[in-house]
Design an enzyme around this catalytic site. Structure first.
Site, PDB file in Angstrom:
ATOM      1  N   ALA A  14      -9.551  -7.420 -29.438  1.00 29.44           N
ATOM      2  CA  ALA A  14     -10.458  -8.413 -28.734  1.00 29.44           C
ATOM      3  C   ALA A  14     -10.036  -9.757 -28.475  1.00 29.44           C
ATOM      4  O   ALA A  14     -10.375 -10.308 -27.414  1.00 29.44           O
ATOM      5  CB  ALA A  14     -11.661  -8.447 -29.817  1.00 29.44           C
ATOM      6  N   SER A  16      -5.790  -9.638 -27.927  1.00 25.55           N
ATOM      7  CA  SER A  16      -4.693  -9.335 -27.364  1.00 25.55           C
ATOM      8  C   SER A  16      -4.542  -7.974 -27.339  1.00 25.55           C
ATOM      9  O   SER A  16      -5.418  -6.989 -27.991  1.00 25.55           O
ATOM     10  CB  SER A  16      -3.513 -10.115 -28.117  1.00 25.55           C
ATOM     11  N   GLY A  17      -3.683  -7.408 -26.411  1.00 24.49           N
ATOM     12  CA  GLY A  17      -3.091  -5.956 -26.395  1.00 24.49           C
ATOM     13  C   GLY A  17      -1.766  -5.882 -26.493  1.00 24.49           C
ATOM     14  O   GLY A  17      -0.906  -6.707 -26.213  1.00 24.49           O
ATOM     15  N   ARG A  18      -1.195  -4.422 -26.787  1.00 20.24           N
ATOM     16  CA  ARG A  18       0.303  -4.234 -26.704  1.00 20.24           C
ATOM     17  C   ARG A  18       0.463  -2.880 -26.282  1.00 20.24           C
ATOM     18  O   ARG A  18      -0.508  -1.995 -26.486  1.00 20.24           O
ATOM     19  CB  ARG A  18       1.069  -4.644 -28.096  1.00 20.24           C
ATOM     20  N   GLY A  78     -14.681  -1.176 -30.213  1.00 17.05           N
ATOM     21  CA  GLY A  78     -16.017  -0.207 -30.047  1.00 17.05           C
ATOM     22  C   GLY A  78     -17.007  -0.997 -29.193  1.00 17.05           C
ATOM     23  O   GLY A  78     -17.069  -2.101 -28.571  1.00 17.05           O
ATOM     24  N   HIS A 227     -11.739   4.767 -30.421  1.00 19.87           N
ATOM     25  CA  HIS A 227     -12.286   3.494 -31.414  1.00 19.87           C
ATOM     26  C   HIS A 227     -10.787   3.021 -32.221  1.00 19.87           C
ATOM     27  O   HIS A 227     -10.421   3.690 -32.996  1.00 19.87           O
ATOM     28  CB  HIS A 227     -13.269   3.740 -32.250  1.00 19.87           C
ATOM     29  N   ASP A 228     -10.457   1.618 -32.017  1.00 17.94           N
ATOM     30  CA  ASP A 228      -9.262   1.388 -32.904  1.00 17.94           C
ATOM     31  C   ASP A 228      -9.362   1.540 -34.322  1.00 17.94           C
ATOM     32  O   ASP A 228      -8.260   1.880 -34.895  1.00 17.94           O
ATOM     33  CB  ASP A 228      -8.836  -0.008 -32.444  1.00 17.94           C
ATOM     34  N   ASN A 287     -19.270  -2.722 -41.443  1.00 19.57           N
ATOM     35  CA  ASN A 287     -18.838  -3.701 -40.351  1.00 19.57           C
ATOM     36  C   ASN A 287     -18.807  -5.171 -41.167  1.00 19.57           C
ATOM     37  O   ASN A 287     -19.933  -5.625 -41.390  1.00 19.57           O
ATOM     38  CB  ASN A 287     -19.701  -3.658 -38.958  1.00 19.57           C
ATOM     39  N   GLY A 397      -3.313  -5.744 -38.931  1.00 19.62           N
ATOM     40  CA  GLY A 397      -2.899  -6.854 -38.818  1.00 19.62           C
ATOM     41  C   GLY A 397      -2.979  -7.599 -40.186  1.00 19.62           C
ATOM     42  O   GLY A 397      -2.349  -8.417 -40.577  1.00 19.62           O
TER      43      GLY A 397
END
Length: 485
Positions: A14, A16-18, A78, A227-228, A287, A397
């Site tokens: 939400a 950053s991305g890689r 999600g 979904h991560d 959640n 993380g």
């Protein structure tokens, strides 16, 4: 397929991305991050939106840096989605789940179908961010967009479409929507009919690990677990059934794997959710707002001209006195972006607790509150499933945050294993390797991860102090208007 196989995992969070490139030779797996970028939502047309064209530019950059690969896959957060028109073009940038458009939509929706019936059908914790309530907001607030919408694609499926033209709906991401039948994995037609959502809006459903297309250079496009969280759990390096998992990033998803969903009224009351895993099993979870509290606090201090690294914030928290005040991370006050430290102080004042003054005291409050909420949620999982957990496995993380892992072990009284840090990308990679025939199953991939990835173990200590704090914490939740126990 013989020799080395190279795959590219795009992992969007939400904030950053890689792009992570991996090479598997049939025995050893190596990987490297080839591209990292920020994911910066923006206000546009009165809504907080994802900048999809900018994200696609980052995808193309990642592909260029990676060079030749055999396949690619996408995982994201999600619930969010894009709407396509009749010619397959995106009608507008996808709206961020933190946007305020769903205010009041849950209460309105439950006048059509009561909470017990809706939960019994879909198994999802009823939350305003869920896709169902976002769609109802589109119908009510943007009728012209709704009229023109011919296809809904969840975020990972939208990236696939933008690259290769395929229109599919991967099942794990669909299981976050509050519209999927928790028992069958199909769209729940009673839910769709109740809210007048046409089933034709959804693309053909595919299981995780399906090859759905190819790029011009021949690289296959794999619908991994979109979904991560489900990608992270796919890389869980244990088969022990008495182990719970904590996928820890911007959100914390604390849960366990089950063979069938739990759809009882008690499960609904406890706010537990049934989502589909990459291996076809149910991920039964809670959640919880997670590292968002720390990330957004850091941004708030930066706006005030005070720059802190995460290591500095952890050090300041360690210097503060322990177990003085707590928050409920899931109180609605902490959901929107903004001055989280000020809201922490306001919450503590409103609940008659010590009000943290320094940066370290605010951070200590956040860290300890997360650890205590994890303990609280574990108790709920045990009550709903009849299981007793012997260990907790932290994925993602949060596994590199030693203070949070230490406090989690102390608060829960469980042996806590932290790692792999790259669980989400690794799960994405493993699912691609299964799709390409290089691994026989997700379980085989988990065994590979267990052999190759570093895991740090934290044994509980000073549990008496945390036991006493948990009694206070439960009382705080009750006084805060919480009904869950």
């Amino acid at each position: 397929m013989s020799g080395k196989t190279t795959v590219l995992a795009f992992d969007f969070g939400a904030s950053s991305g890689r792009a992570v490139k991996a090479v598997y030779d049939g025995a050893a797996l190596s990987y490297e991050e080839v591209h990292r970028f920020e994911n910066c939502p923006r206000e546009k047309d009165g809504r907080l939106r994802w900048d999809f064209s900018a994200l696609m530019d980052e995808v193309r950059t990642g592909l260029g840096k990676a060079g030749a690969v055999d396949s690619i896959g996408f995982d994201t957060w999600g619930v969010d989605f894009g709407l396509l028109g009749k010619n397959g073009t995106l009608l507008e940038d996808p709206v961020h789940y933190r946007d305020g458009r769903t205010a009041g939509m849950v209460e309105q929706a439950l006048r059509t179908m009561d909470a017990r019936t809706l939960y019994g059908a879909t198994g999802n914790q009823i939350m305003a961010i869920n896709t169902l309530f976002q769609l109802l907001a589109v119908k009510e607030q943007a009728p012209e967009v709704w009229r023109r919408a011919k296809r809904l694609l969840f975020m990972p499926d939208l990236f696939i479409h933008a690259l290769c033209g395929a229109q599919v709906c991967e099942r794990t991401i669909a299981s976050t929507s509050q519209m999927q039948d928790a028992r069958t994995g199909a769209w729940d037609r009673d839910v769709l009919a109740a809210y007048r959502i046409p089933e034709r809006l959804f693309a053909p459903s595919v299981p995780s690990g399906t090859v759905v297309g190819a790029l011009e250079n021949g690289a296959k496009v794999v619908a991994v677990a979109g979904h991560d969280t489900q990608c992270a759990v796919a890389a869980l390096p244990t088969q022990a059934r008495d182990t719970a998992f904590l996928s820890c990033g911007t959100w914390s998803l604390l849960g366990c794997e089950l063979d069938a969903p739990v759809l009882t009224e008690e499960s609904m009351r406890l706010g537990l959710s049934n989502e589909l895993g990459a291996n076809g099993r149910v991920n039964y979870l809670k959640n919880i707002i997670g590292l968002w509290l720390i990330q957004e606090s850091r941004r708030a201090w930066r706006r005030q001209g005070r720059e802190y690294s995460y290591a500095e914030l952890e050090s300041l928290a360690l210097e503060a006195a322990p177990l003085r005040c707590f928050i409920d991370p899931d109180d609605p006050a902490f959901t929107p972006p903004g001055d989280i430290p000020a809201r922490v102080r306001e919450y503590c004042a409103a609940t008659g607790q010590y009000v943290p003054q320094t940066v370290g005291e605010v951070m200590r409050c956040i860290y300890e509150s997360l650890a205590l909420k994890y303990r609280f949620a574990l108790g709920q999982l045990e009550a709903a499933t009849g299981r007793r957990f012997a260990a907790l496995h932290v994925l993602g993380g949060g596994a590199k945050d030693g203070l949070l892992c230490r406090m989690t072990a102390d608060a829960t009284g469980l042996r806590t294993a932290a790692g792999p840090v790259e669980a989400t990308a690794l799960g994405n990679i493993l699912i691609q390797l299964v799709a390409l025939g290089m691994l026989p199953s997700i379980d085989a991939g988990r065994r590979l991860i267990a052999k190759t990835e570093r895991v740090t173990e934290y044994l509980p200590r000073d549990t008496a102090a945390w036991d006493a704090a948990h009694v206070r914490y439960e009382d705080l939740l009750r006084r805060g208007g919480k009904t869950e126990k």
